[in-house]
Design an enzyme around this catalytic site. Structure first.
Site, PDB file in Angstrom:
ATOM      1  N   ILE A 166       0.840  -1.200   0.000  1.00  0.00           N
ATOM      2  CA  ILE A 166       0.000   0.000   0.000  1.00  0.00           C
ATOM      3  C   ILE A 166       0.873   1.248   0.000  1.00  0.00           C
ATOM      4  CG2 ILE A 166      -1.683   1.336   1.313  1.00  0.00           C
ATOM      5  CD1 ILE A 166      -2.888  -1.344   2.221  1.00  0.00           C
ATOM      6  N   CYS A 217       1.594   1.453   8.167  1.00  0.00           N
ATOM      7  CA  CYS A 217       2.342   0.413   8.877  1.00  0.00           C
ATOM      8  C   CYS A 217       1.387  -0.384   9.766  1.00  0.00           C
ATOM      9  CB  CYS A 217       3.453   1.038   9.709  1.00  0.00           C
ATOM     10  SG  CYS A 217       2.929   2.395  10.763  1.00  0.00           S
ATOM     11  N   SER A 245      -4.694   3.329   8.106  1.00  0.00           N
ATOM     12  CA  SER A 245      -4.046   2.068   8.450  1.00  0.00           C
ATOM     13  C   SER A 245      -4.664   1.479   9.714  1.00  0.00           C
ATOM     14  CB  SER A 245      -2.543   2.284   8.626  1.00  0.00           C
ATOM     15  OG  SER A 245      -1.880   1.069   8.844  1.00  0.00           O
ATOM     16  N   ARG A 246      -4.251   1.950  10.899  1.00  0.00           N
ATOM     17  CA  ARG A 246      -4.800   1.486  12.177  1.00  0.00           C
ATOM     18  C   ARG A 246      -4.918   2.675  13.120  1.00  0.00           C
ATOM     19  NH1 ARG A 246      -6.084  -2.115   9.525  1.00  0.00           N
ATOM     20  NH2 ARG A 246      -5.658  -4.354   9.733  1.00  0.00           N
ATOM     21  N   ASP A 270      -9.365   7.300   8.498  1.00  0.00           N
ATOM     22  CA  ASP A 270     -10.415   6.344   8.149  1.00  0.00           C
ATOM     23  C   ASP A 270     -10.512   5.254   9.207  1.00  0.00           C
ATOM     24  OD1 ASP A 270     -12.369   5.166   6.306  1.00  0.00           O
ATOM     25  OD2 ASP A 270     -10.866   3.602   5.953  1.00  0.00           O
ATOM     26  N   GLU A 275     -13.117   0.701  17.354  1.00  0.00           N
ATOM     27  CA  GLU A 275     -14.094   0.715  16.262  1.00  0.00           C
ATOM     28  C   GLU A 275     -15.280  -0.194  16.560  1.00  0.00           C
ATOM     29  OE1 GLU A 275     -10.871   1.733  12.723  1.00  0.00           O
ATOM     30  OE2 GLU A 275     -11.790  -0.245  12.796  1.00  0.00           O
ATOM     31  N   HIS A 294     -13.840   3.605   8.325  1.00  0.00           N
ATOM     32  CA  HIS A 294     -13.017   2.443   7.964  1.00  0.00           C
ATOM     33  C   HIS A 294     -13.509   1.800   6.660  1.00  0.00           C
ATOM     34  CE1 HIS A 294     -10.164  -0.743   9.823  1.00  0.00           C
ATOM     35  NE2 HIS A 294     -10.088  -0.756   8.503  1.00  0.00           N
TER      36      HIS A 294
END
Length: 327
Positions: A166, A217, A245-246, A270, A275, A294
């Protein structure tokens, strides 16, 4: 064709709705066994729904040691995502249960979405469209107006933290837009990717020299909270920050304060630290931030690839030659 009297392998999908809300088909998976599909599964129903199934597919439904101890027939867990932290890997390894994931299915979609977030930060297209529809242009004394600073990306430096598939996809699009890429990666980047427009740098250099920083990452002990008060202080004034990503890569309160202070001019995320996002998340009330639910991975094309790989994973396992195994 299945012989009469032969029992088909039971396959349970615990939370299929996110991957397939109805615009795709489960038929290829149904050809492999007796498939039970649940849109969502609450924690208290997981054991009941798995029952005696040897094959279980999950997206975000947690499969813990406690659940596995009550479902001794489980021999295979297919995670319908790349990340597999929803599965207790110590428990599966102890029981000899094979766990697979879905690698690289969303590279194109997430790379594209990253740039979409960046362009929205630069132009606020959605906000300007809403402004026009609300009558502000019709009432304007001038032939045009803008409600936010408009940013040109040509000759800007974008720092990409994490140079996997990505990260490389984002770098390619960024170069096409005239940006210079500063890439930080734990391991050396192949020389074929490096040129005058794409350089591997230290994390400190990336933080201090990038006009835009984009996170790509994994979340682990090393990267947890890597965007925090200290790392933000190393950044340029007015930097833009992107994270699809996270959520755990960012300390939410530190980003909120940086947005209030103007140290970070704008952020687009995002993902969230928890979540679905919690109502007390400080980023919900921060200025100059775009938050989406997300969905970077969720194009139809991307989800089709995910299901194709999931089916191949199950087929390979059933043939005794499992692929995409995680440990």
């Amino acid at each position: 064709m299945l012989k009469k009297g032969v029992k088909m392998t039971k396959i349970v999908i615990l939370d299929g709705y996110t991957v397939n809300p109805g615009d795709l088909t489960w038929d290829r998976l149904r050809a492999l066994g007796d498939v039970e599909i649940y849109d969502r599964t609450e924690e208290e129903k997981v054991v009941e729904r798995i029952g005696d199934a040897p094959i279980v597919l999950t997206n975000k439904t947690i499969i813990s040691e406690s659940i596995l101890s009550q479902c001794p027939q489980v021999r295979y867990i297919g995670v319908l995502a790349t990340g597999y932290n929803v599965v207790d890997m110590d428990a599966t390894n102890a029981r000899g249960i094979i766990v697979t994931n879905i690698p690289t299915y969303g590279t194109e979609a997430v790379s594209q979405y990253t740039i979409a977030l960046l362009l929205e930060l630069c132009h606020h297209v959605g906000e300007h469209s809403r402004s026009v529809k609300n009558g502000e242009w019709a009432a304007s004394e001038d032939f045009c107006y803008w409600k936010y600073p408009l940013i040109e990306l040509m000759n800007k430096s974008i720092g990409i933290i994490g140079f996997g598939k990505i990260g490389r996809g984002v770098a390619k699009i960024s170069n096409a837009l005239g940006m210079k890429v500063l890439a930080y990666n734990r391991s050396p980047i192949e020389s074929a990717y490096l040129n005058e427009k794409l350089q591997q740098v230290s994390l400190e250099e990336l933080l201090s020299e990038s006009d835009i920083i984009s996170l790509h990452c994994p979340l682990n002990n090393e990267t947890q909270g890597m965007i925090n008060k200290d790392s933000i202080e190393q950044m340029k004034d007015g930097v833009l920050l992107i994270n699809d990503s996270r959520g755990g890569l960012i300390v939410d309160e530190d980003l909120r304060q940086a947005l209030i202070d103007g140290k970070i001019a704008g952020a687009a995320v995002d993902v969230a630290s928890t979540e679905p996002i919690q109502t007390d998340n400080p980023l919900l009330h921060a200025p100059n931030i775009i938050i989406t639910p997300h969905i970077a991975w969720a194009s139809k094309e991307s989800r089709e690839r995910l299901l194709d790989i999931a089916v191949e994973n199950v087929k390979a396992y059933m043939s005794g030659k499992a692929i995409n195994i995680v440990k």
